[in-house]
Design a protein around this motif. Structure first.
Motif, PDB file in Angstrom:
ATOM      1  N   ILE A   6       0.852  -1.188   0.000  1.00  0.00           N
ATOM      2  CA  ILE A   6       0.000   0.000   0.000  1.00  0.00           C
ATOM      3  C   ILE A   6       0.886   1.234   0.000  1.00  0.00           C
ATOM      4  O   ILE A   6       1.734   1.418   0.881  1.00  0.00           O
ATOM      5  CB  ILE A   6      -0.937   0.015   1.215  1.00  0.00           C
ATOM      6  N   TYR A  30      -2.399   2.402  -4.500  1.00  0.00           N
ATOM      7  CA  TYR A  30      -2.106   3.756  -4.024  1.00  0.00           C
ATOM      8  C   TYR A  30      -3.322   4.663  -4.240  1.00  0.00           C
ATOM      9  O   TYR A  30      -4.148   4.434  -5.128  1.00  0.00           O
ATOM     10  CB  TYR A  30      -0.883   4.341  -4.736  1.00  0.00           C
ATOM     11  N   ASP A  31      -3.401   5.672  -3.396  1.00  0.00           N
ATOM     12  CA  ASP A  31      -4.482   6.648  -3.471  1.00  0.00           C
ATOM     13  C   ASP A  31      -4.122   7.692  -4.535  1.00  0.00           C
ATOM     14  O   ASP A  31      -3.179   8.466  -4.342  1.00  0.00           O
ATOM     15  CB  ASP A  31      -4.665   7.316  -2.109  1.00  0.00           C
ATOM     16  N   ASN A  33      -5.428  10.388  -5.285  1.00  0.00           N
ATOM     17  CA  ASN A  33      -5.694  11.762  -4.843  1.00  0.00           C
ATOM     18  C   ASN A  33      -4.743  12.230  -3.748  1.00  0.00           C
ATOM     19  O   ASN A  33      -4.885  13.339  -3.236  1.00  0.00           O
ATOM     20  CB  ASN A  33      -7.138  11.873  -4.327  1.00  0.00           C
ATOM     21  N   ARG A  34      -3.769  11.384  -3.405  1.00  0.00           N
ATOM     22  CA  ARG A  34      -2.823  11.744  -2.346  1.00  0.00           C
ATOM     23  C   ARG A  34      -1.480  12.099  -2.988  1.00  0.00           C
ATOM     24  O   ARG A  34      -0.769  11.227  -3.474  1.00  0.00           O
ATOM     25  CB  ARG A  34      -2.636  10.584  -1.374  1.00  0.00           C
ATOM     26  N   LYS A 121      -6.078   2.983  -6.533  1.00  0.00           N
ATOM     27  CA  LYS A 121      -7.286   2.782  -5.736  1.00  0.00           C
ATOM     28  C   LYS A 121      -6.928   2.852  -4.259  1.00  0.00           C
ATOM     29  O   LYS A 121      -5.978   2.216  -3.812  1.00  0.00           O
ATOM     30  CB  LYS A 121      -7.894   1.411  -6.056  1.00  0.00           C
ATOM     31  N   ARG A 122      -7.667   3.637  -3.525  1.00  0.00           N
ATOM     32  CA  ARG A 122      -7.470   3.716  -2.073  1.00  0.00           C
ATOM     33  C   ARG A 122      -8.025   2.449  -1.436  1.00  0.00           C
ATOM     34  O   ARG A 122      -9.203   2.111  -1.649  1.00  0.00           O
ATOM     35  CB  ARG A 122      -8.163   4.951  -1.500  1.00  0.00           C
ATOM     36  N   GLU A 124      -7.920  -0.357   2.169  1.00  0.00           N
ATOM     37  CA  GLU A 124      -7.556  -0.625   3.558  1.00  0.00           C
ATOM     38  C   GLU A 124      -6.960  -2.033   3.634  1.00  0.00           C
ATOM     39  O   GLU A 124      -7.145  -2.854   2.726  1.00  0.00           O
ATOM     40  CB  GLU A 124      -8.800  -0.522   4.456  1.00  0.00           C
ATOM     41  N   GLY A 138       1.431   3.279   3.712  1.00  0.00           N
ATOM     42  CA  GLY A 138       0.495   4.321   3.312  1.00  0.00           C
ATOM     43  C   GLY A 138       0.576   5.624   4.058  1.00  0.00           C
ATOM     44  O   GLY A 138      -0.263   6.489   3.859  1.00  0.00           O
ATOM     45  N   SER A 141      -1.142   7.480  10.303  1.00  0.00           N
ATOM     46  CA  SER A 141      -2.531   7.133  10.558  1.00  0.00           C
ATOM     47  C   SER A 141      -2.829   7.357  12.036  1.00  0.00           C
ATOM     48  O   SER A 141      -1.986   7.828  12.793  1.00  0.00           O
ATOM     49  CB  SER A 141      -2.792   5.669  10.186  1.00  0.00           C
TER      50      SER A 141
END
Length: 366
Positions: A6, A30-31, A33-34, A121-122, A124, A138, A141
């Motif tokens: 991740i 990976y996200d 938007n980050r 894609k984000r 968990e 990631g 947190s």
């Protein structure tokens, strides 16, 4: 083994490279938007060796392509009793500086060509049960962490500036009254990527910004809470690394060095996922983390040319931490150093500092 990673920052890339070296199949989530933190990064020699082993690209080739700049060690300015002191890598080893965004995008393209799948894609950890194992890089947190024993700097103003007075082949560590300033040289661009580091309990963000060089280009600001996760391998299917696992401060550019150390431990666990092995790996992780904190205390105990509340407190607290360690400080601490030098221990009994470090860093107090 089919492993999910991740994140696609530098810590994730280091883990992917090592997984490939050990013949695992890797998928990266990976996200999209980050964004990456826009900051340069600095390494130690083992990182360059891993890149060369897996990608077949040497530091020299990547310098030629414009992704890396050479690093021969650390240039300490105004630390301890020295105006200028260079802490060199042993045995003419070299490392590198690099721009996070440019290099990471370049490497991700190479890894895709090698069969690594990148999925924007984000996710968990619990979304990846179909994988044999997951390494979460990631980022920070709200999970359960330990606070560090010695909190030094925790904030940074990022900026770019031209410097001609400092080495073009060393990471700059310039002591200031509020903490210290790092500088990563990029000679081909005639620029240093810098960060003014301070502790916001002593200096406000606004006051720190006023102390930036007048001719600099401010590029950002970030703050963090120094901390580390209670375990490296969370359970039989999940481990942490990168900022998801720990971050203290960028002294000696050791963060990525330890990311590789922890990636090695994770890969060792993948070869034997018994509960007793997991407990052993987590204990070794905590020992390395404690050693990292000793490293930081060791450096700050030398003090700097500046007289300020920050430095007075850091010297005092660092010496308390060193005195309370199993190694002690003063004469017992020096005896440990002499032991490492006498018996040529490449891995010191004092945290991650090796005998070459001891021999060089003692120059700060002579």
């Amino acid at each position: 083994m089919n492993v999910a990673v991740i994140g696609r920052g530098t810590s994730a890339i280091i883990n992917v490279l090592l997984l490939l070296k050990n013949d695992h199949r890797v998928t990266v989530f990976y996200d999209p938007n980050r964004p990456h933190i826009s900051v340069g990064e600095s390494t130690t020699p083992p990182i360059g060796n891993l890149i060369c082993d897996v990608l077949g690209l040497s530091i020299h080739e990547l310098v030629k392509r414009g992704y890396f700049s050479y690093k021969m060690g650390i240039n300490f300015v105004d630390w301890g009793c020295k105006d200028n002191f260079k802490h060199q890598f042993p045995n003419t080893s070299i490392a590198h500086h690099f721009d996070t965004n440019d290099f990471n995008l370049f490497v991700c393209d190479l890894l895709e060509d090698m069969g690594v799948e990148f999925i924007a894609k984000r996710v968990e950890e619990n979304d990846l049960d179909n994988f044999d194992f997951t390494i979460n890089c990631g980022g920070w947190s709200n999970d359960d962490y330990y606070d560090v024993t010695l909190e030094s700097v925790n904030s940074a103003w990022l900026f770019k500036k031209q410097y001609t007075e400092y080495s073009q082949f060393h990471t700059l560590h310039l002591a200031t009254e509020d903490g210290w300033q790092f500088g990563l040289p990029y000679p081909n661009k005639k620029i240093f990527k810098c960060g003014y580091l301070f502790n916001n309990k002593y200096t406000s963000n606004e006051d720190a910004k006023k102390k930036l060089p007048k001719d600099c280009d401010v590029t950002g600001f970030f703050t963090w809470k120094p901390r580390y996760a209670k375990t490296l391998v969370k359970n039989k299917k999940i481990a942490y690394n990168g900022n998801k696992l720990f971050f203290f401060e960028p002294l000696q550019a050791l963060t990525l060095h330890f990311v590789l150390d922890f990636a090695l431990l994770i890969n060792e666990y993948l070869n034997d996922r018994q509960e007793c092995k997991r407990d052993e790996i987590n204990q070794r992780y905590l020992k390395i983390i404690y050693g990292h904190q000793l490293d930081i205390a060791y450096h700050y105990s030398f003090g700097s040319k500046h007289k300020s509340k920050f430095w007075d407190d850091m010297i005092y607290k660092s010496k308390i931490m060193l005195n309370s360690s199993m190694h002690g400080y003063e004469q017992k601490f020096k005896d440990e150093i002499n032991y490492d030098v006498r018996y040529k221990n490449d891995i010191s009994r004092l945290g991650s500092i090796d005998r070459f470090d001891h021999q060089q860093l003692q120059n700060l107090v002579k």
